[in-house]
Structures are given as structure tokens and as C-alpha cells.
Design a protein around this motif. Structure first.
Motif, PDB file in Angstrom:
ATOM      1  N   ALA A 151      -2.773 -19.135 -14.567  1.00  0.00           N
ATOM      2  CA  ALA A 151      -2.035 -18.973 -12.968  1.00  0.00           C
ATOM      3  C   ALA A 151      -2.672 -19.992 -12.055  1.00  0.00           C
ATOM      4  CB  ALA A 151      -1.714 -17.447 -12.360  1.00  0.00           C
ATOM      5  N   LYS A 152      -4.205 -19.829 -12.287  1.00  0.00           N
ATOM      6  CA  LYS A 152      -4.956 -20.602 -11.265  1.00  0.00           C
ATOM      7  C   LYS A 152      -5.133 -21.919 -11.218  1.00  0.00           C
ATOM      8  CE  LYS A 152      -9.634 -19.755  -8.744  1.00  0.00           C
ATOM      9  NZ  LYS A 152     -10.715 -19.211  -8.754  1.00  0.00           N
ATOM     10  N   LEU A 153      -5.409 -22.320 -12.698  1.00  0.00           N
ATOM     11  CA  LEU A 153      -5.784 -23.650 -12.989  1.00  0.00           C
ATOM     12  C   LEU A 153      -5.015 -24.331 -13.762  1.00  0.00           C
ATOM     13  CD1 LEU A 153      -9.611 -22.869 -13.952  1.00  0.00           C
ATOM     14  CD2 LEU A 153      -8.757 -23.785 -11.618  1.00  0.00           C
ATOM     15  N   LYS A 154      -3.990 -23.945 -14.723  1.00  0.00           N
ATOM     16  CA  LYS A 154      -2.938 -24.573 -15.367  1.00  0.00           C
ATOM     17  C   LYS A 154      -1.644 -24.007 -15.249  1.00  0.00           C
ATOM     18  CE  LYS A 154      -6.652 -26.271 -18.521  1.00  0.00           C
ATOM     19  NZ  LYS A 154      -7.068 -26.353 -19.645  1.00  0.00           N
ATOM     20  N   PRO A 155      -1.256 -24.006 -14.160  1.00  0.00           N
ATOM     21  CA  PRO A 155       0.159 -23.462 -13.812  1.00  0.00           C
ATOM     22  C   PRO A 155       1.147 -24.213 -14.526  1.00  0.00           C
ATOM     23  CG  PRO A 155      -0.426 -24.393 -11.893  1.00  0.00           C
ATOM     24  CD  PRO A 155      -1.708 -24.670 -12.516  1.00  0.00           C
TER      25      PRO A 155
END
Length: 519
Positions: free
Chosen positions: A511-515
Motif C-alpha cells: 500500500a505504501k511503496l507499490k500500490p
């Protein structure tokens, strides 16, 4: 085969008369003993080890005769008459079935053995109708006895009288006559004996019927003691199968499949396919080059540049004059399109390659690691730890890569690709790596991006390490930024809570780096 309860219900609904004579209940052409059992199960029997009991015909008839009485008075009168009582829970349901208010009853056991009805012979019916049963029976019995005595006298009588003279009796037979004469006498005796046996069969049809009628009572007594356990109708009834769940479900699935095939062509757009194909020109590399060249020539003609002209054989004056002159407009000639046969591969433009959005998890390839390709599916998908040795003993084979389905709390599933070899990874593959399990040795990351430096790798990718609770921590793992998952060697009920931490960390990382990946 006639059913006593069904016949009794029919006579009750049609209000026909029911005869009771000689401990028998007569329904027209059928008759049953009063003690014959029906297939109506008594309340409270057949459960909890209690044997099944069925109401008799006499019991149900007594209820119909005293239906106007209250149940307490009915019970007292039944006890005084020594008749079995219909129990109170069965009374309302039984009367509703007998009076035709309901077509069936839950207490009717269709697999119960049925009593065989005793069909009344024609001769006995006539005697009952003429009310002369007793005298006729005595006369018939007397006639039968006389016929039996006459038959016995004929059978026991001396068939052949003595043909030997008195003088031969006192002397030797061989001295009185020759052997040929003795043989002739024997042959004559045997022939006479055969003729006498044939002539003795002088019983008329009336005598034969009298013997048959005499055996009716014995046959009826034998039939009344028989119990029909199974018949062809009961055998065909299935108690363990439900057609609404098995057969009907199969038919509905076949019908839905056929309807789906019929709707498939209707779901296509209603526009004319031929018009669409004629509007779209298939892609051809050589055709594109020709079109681009035509566009360039048109641009150059706008500036007055003749790409096909030449200055060869001309002097400077003619060249300068031609430059100041306005170019003559040329008639554009459209090239003739020659139909070309193209291969199937060039008939349609090749679609662009679709970029995968499936996340990738990298695990160690070492056999000493607690997680590898043998048990990765059990650990990551089922959240249950199983050692690799146990999987080998079960005959499981090692896969080069696998696709697991992660079950989310809302019931949906997300696919994850699990690999242990990254030698052929492309840039897109590395972009989809969301988790890596570190074994503890730095050589595990040889050939990886970021110069194979674990510290740099773990700053880009979420890292995990699996160990037993009673084993010491690896020195390299202590210095790395990894999430340690500690499993107990024996207590398997703690595996789910520990492995759930892995998925929580992965969800936060995606969710933070590879949405753009599936999650």
C-alpha cells in the motif's frame, strides 16, 4: 397388492358398509383378520430403541365407531371391549387421513410389511349371500367324504382276479404249463392292469371342483399366516437418495450450460462485422513505409522542391530561371492498390504485451532453510508450518515456482508468485518483488541488483527471517533490517498468529511503496 389401511380409507370416504364376520373384516371382495396389522405406526414407537408397533384393523374400526366420544370415554370402552387403543397424538392425524382431509400421513410407514388379503371364493360368496352357510357346509363335507371313500375303495380294490386254476395252485407252475404260456399270461395281466388304471379315472368336473373347494379353508388358513416382507413396488422405493438434490441438480446444470451456449452468440454486437473489417486496414510494415514516403513528398512539394528532378546537363542560367519560376501543379496519381496475400500472423496487429501485476515473493533455495519450495504453500497459504522433511516423506515434488492464493479477511483471494531462483528476472520482475526471506548467509543475494548488498536490498524490499523459538539468532540477521518470525517446534496452534504478521507487513509495504500491484 391391496393395502388394508388404503382400502379402509376408501370405504370410509365412500361410506360403504364394512362387514365383520367370524373374526374377519370384509371389504367387498377382500377380507382381513381383525388382528391384521396396518402400516400406520403408533406414536412413541420406533425411536430410542423402542420396537415399532402398528395399529390393527380392529383398533381403527373401533375408533371410527366411537369417534363421537371423548378420548377418555373412548379409552374406557376400548379397554372394556379388549381392543387396542389409538393413542391421543395419533387420533387427529389418523381421522383426517381416513376421512380424506389429507392425502397422506407422516406416521404411515410405506416400507412396513403388509398383510395379505384373503379373497373370498365364488362358491363361498353365494353361500353367504343366501344365508345358508351351515347346512350347505355339512352337505358339502358329506359329499367330499363320500367321494374320498369311493376313490380310496377304487384304489385299494383288487385290480386283477386270479386267473390260475385250482389244479395249478396245488402243483408246481413249471409242471402245469410251459414257459411260453406263463410269459403270455404275464403279458396279458400287465395289459389288463394298464387298462384298468386308465379306466379308473372317471371323476367328473363336479367331483374335481368339490376337492378344490374342500382345500379352500386350508389354503386360506395358510395364507392368513403369511407376512409379505418385500414386493416389487417397495423394492423400487429409494430411502437414501433425494432426487431433488442429485438428479434435478444435474439436470439444472445441463440446462444452464445449454442456455449459456445459446446466449453467447446473441451477446455479440449487432453491427455488421463485414463493415467493421472493411473500415480497419490491417497493419503492414511495408505499406507504412510507402505511406510515410508519400507524406514527406507532399511536404516537399509545398516548398517547391522537386525530389525527382536533377541539374545534370544544365547550365547556371537555366537553373536560376527555373528557380524563379512557379512550379506547375501536378496531378496526383493515386497508387493502384494491389491485393496481396498476407500470412495469418500479419492479418491482425500484434497486441502489446500486458504488464503483470502479480506480486512476487522470493524464498531461499537452501534445503536447510525452514521455508523452501517444499513447504512454502502450507506456510504462506494455509498458515500452517510443515517441515520440508515431512513433505518429502509424503512424496511431494519440488516445484521451480508456484502460485499461491492469499485469503483476505473479506473473503477475496489475491495471487502471489513464489520463486527461489532470480537468475532470469527482468526489470519488471524485480519491480513486482514485495517480500524476501533471508536465510542468514550473504551469498544468498549474489547476482541480485544493488550489487547484492543485503543492507541496500532490504531498504528496497521487505525482508523476513523464519526461526525456531529455541534456536539462537544468526549474527548476520541481527545486523539486517528483517522481521523475525519465530515458530514453536511442537505447538502448531500458534502458527497462524505468527504467520499472520507476515501478511500484515506485506499489505502495508504494498500500500505504501507499490500500490500498482494486486493486494
Amino acid at each position: 397388492m391391496a393395502d388394508a389401511l388404503s382400502v379402509l380409507r376408501q370405504f370410509t370416504i365412500e361410506k360403504k358398509s364394512i362387514d365383520e364376520r367370524d373374526e374377519q373384516v370384509i371389504f367387498g371382495d377382500f377380507a382381513w383378520p381383525k388382528t391384521a396389522k396396518t402400516n400406520y405406526l403408533a406414536w412413541g414407537t420406533g425411536k430410542d430403541g423402542v420396537a415399532k408397533e402398528y395399529y390393527t384393523i380392529d383398533c381403527i374400526l373401533f375408533l371410527l365407531k366411537n369417534v363421537h366420544l371423548q378420548h377418555g370415554q373412548y379409552v374406557r370402552q376400548a379397554a372394556a371391549a379388549n381392543v387396542p387403543v389409538v393413542r391421543r397424538p395419533d387420533r387427529k392425524d389418523l381421522l383426517a387421513y381416513l376421512n380424506g382431509e389429507s392425502n397422506t400421513s407422516a406416521s404411515i410407514n410405506k416400507s412396513a410389511p403388509l398383510e395379505i388379503s384373503m379373497q373370498r371364493p365364488t362358491q363361498l360368496k353365494k353361500t353367504i349371500e343366501t344365508d345358508s352357510t351351515e347346512p350347505d357346509k355339512k352337505i358339502q363335507e358329506a359329499e367330499v367324504m363320500k367321494d374320498k371313500e369311493r376313490l380310496a375303495a377304487k384304489l385299494d380294490a383288487q385290480k386283477v382276479t386270479s386267473m390260475i386254476p385250482e389244479e395249478i395252485k396245488s402243483s408246481s407252475l413249471s409242471e402245469a404249463m410251459t414257459l411260453e404260456k406263463i410269459a403270455a399270461i404275464k403279458a396279458k395281466r400287465m395289459a389288463r392292469k394298464r387298462n384298468m388304471i386308465k379306466g379308473d379315472d372317471d371323476l367328473t368336473g363336479k367331483d374335481k371342483r368339490s376337492f378344490v373347494d374342500a382345500e379352500v379353508d386350508v389354503t386360506r388358513d395358510i395364507v392368513s399366516r403369511e407376512r409379505n416382507w418385500r414386493n416389487r413396488t417397495i423394492v423400487l422405493r429409494s430411502t437414501g437418495k433425494t432426487f431433488s438434490k442429485s438428479i434435478f441438480g444435474l439436470l439444472q446444470s445441463i440446462k444452464a450450460r445449454e442456455e449459456g451456449k445459446q446466449r453467447h452468440p446473441m451477446s455479440a454486437p449487432l453491427m455488421n462485422q463485414d463493415s467493421v473489417r472493411t473500415d480497419k486496414v490491417p497493419y503492414n510494415r511495408y505499406e507504412q513505409e510507402r505511406i510515410q514516403k508519400q507524406k514527406q513528398d507532399e511536404k516537399l512539394r509545398d516548398f517547391g522542391i522537386d525530389t525527382t528532378g536533377t541539374f545534370h546537363g544544365k547550365n547556371i542560367k537555366s537553373v536560376t530561371e527555373s528557380v524563379g519560376r512557379k512550379p506547375q501543379p501536378e496531378v496526383k496519381r493515386e497508387p493502384v492498390k494491389v491485393p496481396m496475400s498476407r500470412p495469418i500472423s500479419e492479418a491482425r496487429p500484434a497486441p502489446s504485451k500486458r504488464v503483470s501485476r502479480t506480486p512476487v515473493i522470493v524464498i531461499p533455495a537452501a534445503t536447510t532453510s525452514l521455508i523452501n519450495m517444499f513447504n512454502a504453500k502450507d506456510i504462506l497459504e494455509d498458515l500452517k508450518f510443515v517441515t520440508a522433511d515431512d513433505k518429502r516423506r509424503q512424496g511431494c515434488r519440488r516445484e521451480s515456482e508456484m502460485l499461491i492464493q492469499r485469503l483476505k479477511p473479506d473473503g477475496s483471494t489475491v495471487p502471489f508468485r513464489v520463486v527461489d531462483n532470480v537468475a532470469k528476472f527482468t526489470h519488471d520482475d524485480w519491480d513486482r518483488v514485495v517480500a524476501v526471506f533471508a536465510h542468514g548467509q550473504a551469498w544468498q543475494f549474489k547476482g541480485w541488483p544493488w550489487d547484492g548488498n543485503p543492507t541496500e536490498i532490504f531498504s528496497k524490499i521487505k525482508a523476513f527471517h523464519v526461526k525456531y523459538t529455541d534456536t539462537p539468532m544468526d549474527k548476520n540477521v541481527k545486523n539486517w533490517s528483517v522481521v523475525v518470525l519465530q515458530l514453536h517446534k511442537q505447538q502448531r496452534h500458534r502458527d497462524r498468529a505468527t504467520l499472520q504478521i507476515f501478511w500484515e507487513q506485506v499489505d502495508k509495504y504494498i500500500a505504501k511503496l507499490k500500490p500498482h500491484l494486486r493486494a
